[in-house]
Design a protein around this motif. Structure first.
Motif, mmCIF file in Angstrom:
data_model
loop_
_atom_site.group_PDB
_atom_site.id
_atom_site.type_symbol
_atom_site.label_atom_id
_atom_site.label_comp_id
_atom_site.label_asym_id
_atom_site.label_seq_id
_atom_site.Cartn_x
_atom_site.Cartn_y
_atom_site.Cartn_z
ATOM 1 N N ASN A 94 0.826 -1.211 0.000
ATOM 2 C CA ASN A 94 0.000 0.000 0.000
ATOM 3 C C ASN A 94 0.862 1.263 0.000
ATOM 4 O O ASN A 94 0.529 2.255 -0.649
ATOM 5 C CB ASN A 94 -0.923 0.020 1.229
ATOM 6 C CG ASN A 94 -2.034 -1.018 1.139
ATOM 7 O OD1 ASN A 94 -2.278 -1.590 0.075
ATOM 8 N ND2 ASN A 94 -2.699 -1.284 2.253
ATOM 9 N N ASN B 161 1.809 5.760 -1.796
ATOM 10 C CA ASN B 161 1.654 6.927 -0.920
ATOM 11 C C ASN B 161 2.887 7.824 -1.022
ATOM 12 O O ASN B 161 3.952 7.492 -0.504
ATOM 13 C CB ASN B 161 1.460 6.466 0.526
ATOM 14 C CG ASN B 161 1.229 7.633 1.474
ATOM 15 O OD1 ASN B 161 1.321 8.799 1.083
ATOM 16 N ND2 ASN B 161 0.936 7.317 2.720
ATOM 17 N N ILE C 100 -3.457 6.108 -3.146
ATOM 18 C CA ILE C 100 -3.929 5.250 -2.053
ATOM 19 C C ILE C 100 -5.446 5.348 -1.870
ATOM 20 O O ILE C 100 -6.011 4.777 -0.937
ATOM 21 C CB ILE C 100 -3.239 5.598 -0.706
ATOM 22 C CG1 ILE C 100 -3.526 7.048 -0.297
ATOM 23 C CG2 ILE C 100 -1.740 5.361 -0.793
ATOM 24 C CD1 ILE C 100 -3.100 7.378 1.135
#
Lengths: 305, 305
Positions: A91, A95, A276
């Motif tokens: 993830n 970002n 994200i």
């Protein structure tokens, strides 16, 4: 570790008390200029020193013991912890505010290696959050003022539960303060976990995220691993947990973390979270803790404009 | 050094925000188990370390420099500082909660001796507050609840002014944050200094009490000494300052001090201050600061029942 959320909460209170209309909340931390052993010593102060002050490997050692105890009670969870680490690193790649934007993959996180040694108990380096410099800021306003802005996110709930500091005074695998804070927050907001679009939770160590699944009510005690292994908390899962990459990838600049969690969640809710972004995010949950579930803060955020 | 007052303020805010009806505020500190040099290092953290971190003699050194600068601008004030020390020690004799209940007298405080050596700049041991263990607690309640009690004291004002941390960014002899906090508090309460029956002020060092006379508006800049020398701030003077003995005599257990100031002031107002009672006390003022006038808290207390 939860001072950022404590600051957010004080800001809310100042507005509720009509002592302020607009509050700027800033969290900042510089850790990388301090030596490793001193960081360990500083972080360990989030523990009950008379009983836990001699823990080898500092605060990582505290969570190493928690992981050890969890494994003893519920069986080895190394697979699930590696899944959590890999998920959060995956993830974090998307970002731009993350400290580490590298997709290590499950295999790397799962196995001991020269680059991924054991740090404390069953925790490897990939199970630990980072030593970070960082800062985050947000603006709070009373509702009338907020509604005049281009976009606005409201606190459906903001709860704080303080547990005993010594681990010997509680079931350290239960994170009861976390559980109570979530219960209070969901009640206050009048929603259930099913209503949440995502959760940002305090993964200072992967074992913490695992136990938090159970404390927040997403799984029964001892069954949190299944969620991770089945991908239910992945970004495209039933309830994305740490779509930002969590402390694991975005870093854990102590005083900034709680503020950052609120900022990134607000960005999700107004649809400006970029790579994200959780599609169609409507309601976000945040759990930030100080010590091993000693200071427990849960916020539930909702877009109101 | 002002965390006790910060806690009091958060308690008030919780009640104002309708988040609580009754709040227990506790301040506590254990200092005497720590070594002298480490205490110095810890206290110095109330300063701007990049500029002031190397100050010899730690935090006493910071106030030693302030005293030095004051003497340079306004002349030697050793007489006045000794008067303040002697006054507070005299007052402390009658305070059963004081750490040091000894009437040292003006002559002892005025002159360097084996038992009263210079500590930092022109400050002697009798100019410095003590290393203390201590605790204080008070109960806050909303007005309706308070009025149901046998006796009740209200906050006519509770103000907090935060100044810049680096001393290089301000006129360190002006204590401007202290001045502003007093102005705000007196305005809020709708009273003047003449209306106050007594003041408990932050005499971590005697030079601080001297400058605070000026910052609160009791004397013009550079003329605070006259008040001390004329006995106007003595217990039987025009405005008794530190009838409790102040930090000088009752001690300065950092986190407890601000709470203790509120407790002792409330005792004055309900006429239960025993030997330190200021006869007919009706309205009390409190000034508690963190660092050298960085965090500035002023309360004005009034008996309402």
């Amino acid at each position: 570790c939860a001072t950022g959320s404590a600051a957010v909460r004080q800001g809310i209170r100042a507005i509720d008390a009509n002592a302020a209309r607009i509050v700027l909340v800033v969290g900042a931390e510089q850790m990388t200029t301090t030596s490793g052993p001193e960081i360990g010593k500083n972080l360990l102060k989030a523990s009950y020193l008379p009983e836990e002050g001699d823990t080898p490997a500092g605060f990582a050692g505290v969570f190493g013991q928690i992981a050890q105890a969890y494994f003893q009670r519920y069986g080895d969870q190394s697979d699930a912890l590696a899944m959590i680490a890999a998920k959060n690193h995956r993830n974090g790649v998307d970002n731009p505010y993350a400290q580490m934007r590298k997709d290590f993959g499950y295999e790397f996180c799962r196995h001991e290696s020269e680059k991924n040694p054991f740090v404390a108990g069953p925790l490897k380096r990939t199970d630990c959050s980072l030593v970070s410099d960082g800062a985050a800021a947000l603006v709070l306003a009373d509702t009338a003022t907020a509604l005049k802005m281009r976009r606005a996110v409201a606190f459906r709930a903001n709860e704080h539960v303080q547990d005993f500091l010594p681990m010997s005074k509680r079931d350290i695998l239960a994170f009861e303060g976390c559980e109570q804070a979530w219960n209070q927050a969901l009640n206050k907001a009048g929603v259930t976990l099913d209503d949440l679009s995502f959760v940002e939770t305090h993964d200072c160590f992967t074992i913490a995220e695992l136990i938090e699944y159970e404390a927040m009510g997403l799984a029964k005690p001892g069954e949190g691993a299944k969620l991770a292994l089945d991908g239910e908390t992945a970004k495209d899962g039933r309830l994305p947990v740490n779509p930002s990459g969590g402390l694991k990838a975005k870093g854990h600049p102590i005083g900034a973390t709680g503020v950052s969690m609120h900022v990134l969640s607000a960005m999700q809710l107004v649809g400006e979270a970029g790579g994200i972004q959780v599609p169609g995010a409507k309601l976000g949950g945040i759990f930030n803790m100080g010590g091993a579930a000693v200071a427990n803060y849960v916020s539930i955020l909702d877009r109101i404009r």
